[in-house]
Design an enzyme around this catalytic site. Structure first.
Site, PDB file in Angstrom:
ATOM      1  N   ARG A   1       0.849  -1.194   0.000  1.00  0.00           N
ATOM      2  CA  ARG A   1       0.000   0.000   0.000  1.00  0.00           C
ATOM      3  C   ARG A   1       0.885   1.245   0.000  1.00  0.00           C
ATOM      4  O   ARG A   1       1.881   1.316   0.731  1.00  0.00           O
ATOM      5  CB  ARG A   1      -0.891   0.024   1.249  1.00  0.00           C
ATOM      6  CG  ARG A   1      -2.068  -0.936   1.204  1.00  0.00           C
ATOM      7  CD  ARG A   1      -3.098  -0.555   0.141  1.00  0.00           C
ATOM      8  NE  ARG A   1      -4.226  -1.460   0.124  1.00  0.00           N
ATOM      9  CZ  ARG A   1      -4.346  -2.499  -0.704  1.00  0.00           C
ATOM     10  NH1 ARG A   1      -3.408  -2.761  -1.603  1.00  0.00           N
ATOM     11  NH2 ARG A   1      -5.427  -3.254  -0.666  1.00  0.00           N
TER      12      ARG A   1
ATOM     13  N   HIS B   1       0.053  -0.121  -9.786  1.00  0.00           N
ATOM     14  CA  HIS B   1      -0.701  -1.058  -8.928  1.00  0.00           C
ATOM     15  C   HIS B   1      -1.100  -2.323  -9.711  1.00  0.00           C
ATOM     16  O   HIS B   1      -2.281  -2.656  -9.810  1.00  0.00           O
ATOM     17  CB  HIS B   1      -1.934  -0.388  -8.321  1.00  0.00           C
ATOM     18  CG  HIS B   1      -2.428  -1.090  -7.089  1.00  0.00           C
ATOM     19  ND1 HIS B   1      -2.983  -0.445  -6.028  1.00  0.00           N
ATOM     20  CD2 HIS B   1      -2.453  -2.412  -6.745  1.00  0.00           C
ATOM     21  CE1 HIS B   1      -3.345  -1.322  -5.087  1.00  0.00           C
ATOM     22  NE2 HIS B   1      -3.027  -2.521  -5.513  1.00  0.00           N
TER      23      HIS B   1
HETATM   24  C1  OXD Z   1      -5.501  -6.175  -3.006  1.00  0.00           C
HETATM   25  C2  OXD Z   1      -4.812  -5.401  -4.043  1.00  0.00           C
HETATM   26  O1  OXD Z   1      -5.488  -5.788  -1.828  1.00  0.00           O
HETATM   27  O2  OXD Z   1      -4.901  -5.766  -5.238  1.00  0.00           O
HETATM   28  O3  OXD Z   1      -6.112  -7.212  -3.328  1.00  0.00           O
HETATM   29  O4  OXD Z   1      -4.148  -4.398  -3.746  1.00  0.00           O
END
Ligand code: OXD
Length: 311
Positions: free
Chosen positions: A226, A274
């Site tokens: 994250r 991401h």
């Molecule tokens: C998840 C992501 O938490 O793809 O699944 O970031």
């Protein structure tokens, strides 16, 4: 059972519905919002990004199953009604993809490919100092499902692997560091740092000036859990000063990353949008089906989130 699939922005909605219906032929799968129907009949919500307040409107809800591995968008935001269990996604495909992504960047930094990229642009033939794999110290923050898998595979490849976690999770071949007190020695020995922690109030901003400067000079950072783990300005400062050699970033505080953000153009940053590992509806629907079968048999779903802990 009646199961509601709720995701405000899933591009894969039709794929999800198809996979859920295939794996749960004896259950009724409804798509939010158009097929919600009688809310009192809904016992399970399968959610990606549910609309705020929507789950509160399901009076007979028994459990919420997240399609995401990370549940930081759901916990502490008033989205999950009090007392309703929340399960996070543990998907073998996501786990395998994350591990491959981590291995890719560890190998990249271990073999100095980032440096050869710079040297090539200047037509400089300069072999970098050799470091054998057994002497390369990789540190994984977070030894849960994802971090534990990556750590195990990196041990298998011959790296010197350590793991840091808030709780003890012993792993063969991995030197364990547990709790805040053990964070400094973990960082001091880590040449390639991988962040696979959950995002909680305790881990928010954990990669900051203090922790980054505890890494040895020339260390590299891989952030793929994250964006909230990283204090962007502190990371930029550590890269600009030459304390850190490079960073591979897949996740950001704001996504999509604004075009003006300095990460985009920083010569020492490798950036992906991401994509390290996404839930695969084909394999994940099998996991959801297993939890539904458990619930029908009177057991709770697996991988329950501790709401106080945040993951
Ligand atoms: C998840 C992501 O938490 O793809 O699944 O970031």
């Amino acid at each position: 059972m009646v199961i509601l699939f709720m995701d405000r922005n899933s591009e894969n909605k039709e794929i999800w519905l198809g996979e859920l219906r295939k794996n749960l032929p004896d259950h009724e799968i409804r798509a939010w919002p158009e097929e919600t129907g009688d809310r009192a009949q809904i016992e399970i919500a399968v959610v990606g990004a549910p609309a705020p307040g929507e789950l509160e409107r399901l009076p007979n809800l028994k459990a919420v199953l997240s399609t995401w591995a990370g549940v930081d968008r759901l916990v502490g935001k008033g989205i999950i009604p009090d007392g309703i269990p929340l399960a996070r996604m543990v998907d073998r495909s996501l786990r395998a993809d994350m591990t491959l992504f981590v291995i890719h960047w560890v190998l990249h930094f271990h073999r100095e490919i980032h440096r050869y990229g710079e040297l090539q642009r200047e037509a400089r033939w300069e072999p970098q100092p050799y470091c054998e794999t057994a002497g390369r110290r990789v540190g994984i923050m977070g030894l849960g499902v994802l971090g534990g898998d990556a750590a195990g595979k990196l041990v298998g490849l011959g790296f010197d692997v350590a793991g840091w976690d808030a709780i003890e999770r012993p792993m063969e071949g991995v030197t364990g560091f547990v709790g805040q007190d053990r964070l400094p020695p973990f960082l001091e020995r880590t040449e390639i740092l991988v962040s696979l922690l959950p995002l909680t109030p305790q881990t928010e901003g954990i990669l900051n000036r203090r922790t980054l400067s505890a890494l040895p000079r020339g260390a590299c950072v891989i952030s793929c859990a994250r964006g909230g783990h990283v204090v962007d300005a502190d990371l930029l400062e550590a890269l600009d000063s030459g304390h850190l050699d490079a960073a591979a970033l897949d996740v950001f505080r704001e996504e999509p990353l604004p075009a003006t953000h300095p990460f985009w153009r920083h010569p020492r940053v490798r950036l992906t949008p991401h994509v390290a590992a996404a839930t695969n509806p084909r394999t994940a629907a099998e996991e959801i089906a297993e939890d539904v079968r458990r619930m029908v048999a009177g057991s709770p779903p697996r991988h329950l989130v501790d709401m106080a802990r945040g993951y």
